[in-house]
Design an enzyme around this catalytic site. Structure first.
Site: not given
Length: 434
Positions: A207, A318, A343
């Site tokens: 990332e 998440d 997401k």
């Protein structure tokens, strides 16, 4: 005319060199939309299914030709023969969900369905001559998000001997997104010089963050604080810190086993000890957000954590919530966490994504729009963040074009909105007692 005349998918590559799905949608008037689907490294067990071929002789089994085939041979004929309007997003998304017929999109693949869903929205925006954020959010979408910048990678995203997956900076004291991005870039470059001075690795992870061999979690945090100060900013005032613990990656049989990533230096903690540890860290450092501080199935642990520090720190689910309204609804009812990570590929359609964001916001939870570790040049999440006034976005560090593309899109949107653009900074954390 808004009638869709062509839907076509192909196999392309993501930022890790793994195959992913790209979908193009065309209308009879020539309006066009293209979407590329992201992919995660650490995934929640309740996520929608990302369909992979499993043929080891091709891309080590990671090919997506089956998902592509499902678009071209199953979904496309339904849309074209059904003469769907590109403006009818909800009907198209619902049709694909019904066509799949499984609770986790395991038949057609969430990667197939999502590609079509986003490409349809992009074609609709093109038809109307509007930017995507305006098509999705109307006149109300005008809030630029606080960026959560993942400048140090650990866990499954790097080879660094640290259990936590992400160490983030949040420039909440900035007056605009443009200024927040500049602050982040300056801190990133100062961190690089500090690492170089210490003789530590400055290569970047999936990332775009650094993945050096720090001595441990606190060494990583203290080094980031030095970089913030060296760049001329005040930790806990101008810039806050955040973690993605990704606890499910090192939780087994009721134990948070840090030795999985940290070797002999790592501890083994019970749920209660994990809560104590996180509370200790927020007491010591200017931390404003913690993602997946507990395992996705450790709801008792999550409850302990929320009761203990949920008024002081944003607790983001998440792997816990996987952008799923059924699971989020249960979490809201039980007082678990105070924020959801969004997401798009965890749930598989834009319609369901927007439903999750709306549910969170109505309950006083924040919604953090997020990338995946396997990304592309697609910038849809930037537009979603503004369209929904999410107030926060997580899209990596200050390097790698797959991450910077999202930041640059937000700069364009801020410019376009001009005087109507809002950047709320610390006020974006409306779920905390600040």
């Amino acid at each position: 005319m808004p009638i869709i005349t062509d839907v076509y998918a192909r196999e392309v590559l993501d930022s890790r060199g793994n195959p992913t799905v790209e979908v193009e949608v065309l209308t009879e008037s020539g309006a066009f939309g293209r979407a590329l689907v992201p992919s995660g490294a650490s995934t929640g067990e309740h996520e929608a299914v990302e369909l992979r071929d499993g043929d080891k002789s091709r891309y080590s089994g990671k090919g997506v030709t089956k998902a592509v085939e499902n678009v071209n041979e199953i979904i496309a004929p339904e849309i074209v023969e059904g003469e769907f309007s590109v403006l009818d997003q909800v009907s198209i998304d619902k049709m694909m969900i019904q066509l799949d017929g499984t609770p986790n999109k395991g038949k057609l693949g969430a990667n197939a369905i999502l590609g079509v869903s986003i490409a349809v929205a992009r074609a609709a925006a093109d038809l109307l001559g509007q930017p995507l954020y305006k098509y999705l959010g109307g006149f109300n979408g005008k809030q630029l998000p606080v960026p959560m910048m993942n400048i140090v990678n650990g866990g499954s995203h790097s080879d660094a001997p640290i259990a936590f997956q992400e160490f983030m900076i949040l420039p909440t004291g900035a007056e605009s997104f443009k200024e927040a991005l500049r602050w982040g870039a300056e801190i990133f470059h100062n961190l690089k010089s500090i690492l170089s001075e210490r003789g530590l690795e400055t290569a970047v992870g999936d990332e775009g963050g650094f993945a050096p061999k720090f001595e441990g979690t606190e060494d990583a945090v203290e080094t980031i604080i030095k970089a913030i100060e060296k760049a001329g900013y005040k930790p806990g005032e101008d810039v806050f810190l955040g973690f993605d613990c990704a606890s499910s990656e090192f939780y087994e049989n009721g134990v948070y086993d840090y030795t999985k990533f940290e070797g002999e230096h790592g501890a083994k903690r019970s749920a209660a000890e994990q809560v104590d540890y996180l509370e200790e860290l927020i007491g010591k450092y200017p931390i404003i957000t913690i993602e997946d501080g507990m395992d996705e199935n450790d709801w008792d642990g999550w409850k302990q954590l929320t009761d203990r520090i949920g008024d002081k720190v944003q607790l983001v689910g998440d792997d816990l919530f996987v952008t799923n309204t059924e699971i989020l609804s249960r979490g809201i009812e039980q007082g678990i966490g105070n924020s959801i990570l969004i997401k798009v590929n965890q749930i598989g359609t834009l319609t369901e994504t927007f439903e999750a964001i709306e549910m969170a916001q109505k309950a006083g939870y924040t919604a953090v729009v997020s990338h995946r570790s396997g990304e592309t040049e697609d910038t849809t999440i930037s537009d979603i963040a503004v369209a929904t006034n999410a107030g926060q976005i997580k899209t990596g560090s200050l390097s790698r074009t797959d991450r910077i593309a999202k930041y640059n899109q937000l700069l364009r949107i801020e410019d376009e909105l001009f005087e109507t653009a809002k950047f709320d900074g610390i006020k974006s954390f409306y779920n905390l007692d600040k």
